[in-house]
Design an enzyme around this catalytic site. Structure first.
Site, PDB file in Angstrom:
ATOM      1  N   ASP A  11       2.844 -40.842  88.672  1.00  0.00           N
ATOM      2  CA  ASP A  11       3.826 -41.215  89.682  1.00  0.00           C
ATOM      3  C   ASP A  11       3.899 -40.036  90.650  1.00  0.00           C
ATOM      4  OD1 ASP A  11       5.944 -42.338  91.137  1.00  0.00           O
ATOM      5  OD2 ASP A  11       7.442 -41.395  89.840  1.00  0.00           O
ATOM      6  N   GLU A  71       0.654 -44.831  90.890  1.00  0.00           N
ATOM      7  CA  GLU A  71       1.594 -45.669  91.636  1.00  0.00           C
ATOM      8  C   GLU A  71       1.387 -45.434  93.121  1.00  0.00           C
ATOM      9  OE1 GLU A  71       6.342 -45.941  92.315  1.00  0.00           O
ATOM     10  OE2 GLU A  71       5.682 -45.962  90.228  1.00  0.00           O
ATOM     11  N   ASP A 144      10.926 -39.882  86.289  1.00  0.00           N
ATOM     12  CA  ASP A 144       9.622 -39.825  86.959  1.00  0.00           C
ATOM     13  C   ASP A 144       8.472 -39.830  85.957  1.00  0.00           C
ATOM     14  OD1 ASP A 144      10.340 -39.173  90.005  1.00  0.00           O
ATOM     15  OD2 ASP A 144      11.706 -38.066  88.696  1.00  0.00           O
TER      16      ASP A 144
END
Length: 192
Positions: A11, A71, A144
């Site tokens: 991420d 992502e 996260d």
């Protein structure tokens, strides 16, 4: 003998980069690790990008993932934030490509849908579902790292599907798939 592989999920972010690793054995997945790279303390954006690149290469060299799931930045109203997120994602992708690890991008909604069945699920809902799926004892304070783990799990769930996102197996693949997107130089005479 069962086939085994490791998936690194990332991420990307310029404040916190979250990542998670899963091991796939046959049709089963096992949790390996999740963590985050804290970048808040650095004011220089370019220094943050350097750390993202170095940490991603370090993760690759340590865990030898067979694939990376990342992502994709979501579209927002703040252009500067989008630009910074895009750079962070690009640097993480470049690190993977430099080690010739295949990369697949997933939209945030696709990741949420794969984990919870709801593309509009909250970060907390995704984290709780991952906790249940992977048997995690606790959920970290910052989510996260769970988002990075979610990208890896999403990739596992989408394996073998025809349309799973954008995949790159190396620089040549990346350039070929993005040829029409590259901007032409502002001064065409400059290259002569």
């Amino acid at each position: 003998m069962k086939k085994e592989k490791i998936i690194l999920g990332i991420d990307p972010g310029t404040t916190i980069m979250g990542f998670g690793l899963i091991k796939v054995i046959g049709k089963n997945m096992e949790f390996m690790q999740l963590n985050e790279l804290l970048l808040k303390k650095y004011e220089d954006h370019y220094l943050k990008l350097k750390f993202i690149f170095e940490r991603t290469v370090e993760l690759i060299d340590t865990y030898h993932p067979d694939e990376i799931a990342i992502e994709a930045p979501f579209y927002g109203k703040n252009v500067q934030s989008m630009l910074k997120l895009g750079r962070a994602q690009g640097v993480a992708m470049a690190a993977g490509l430099s080690r010739e690890v295949p990369i697949t991008e997933y939209a945030p909604k696709k990741i949420k849908m794969a984990i919870t069945g709801n593309g509009n699920a909250s970060k907390e809902q995704v984290a709780k579902m991952l906790q249940s799926i992977l048997g995690l004892k606790t959920i970290p304070k910052n989510l996260d790292s769970m988002d990075g783990l979610a990208a890896a799990v999403c990739h596992f769930y989408n394996e073998g599907r025809v349309e799973i996102g954008k995949s790159y197996s190396g620089w040549a693949s990346f350039v070929k798939q993005n040829e029409g997107r590259v901007n032409k130089p502002l001064n065409p005479q400059r290259g002569k």
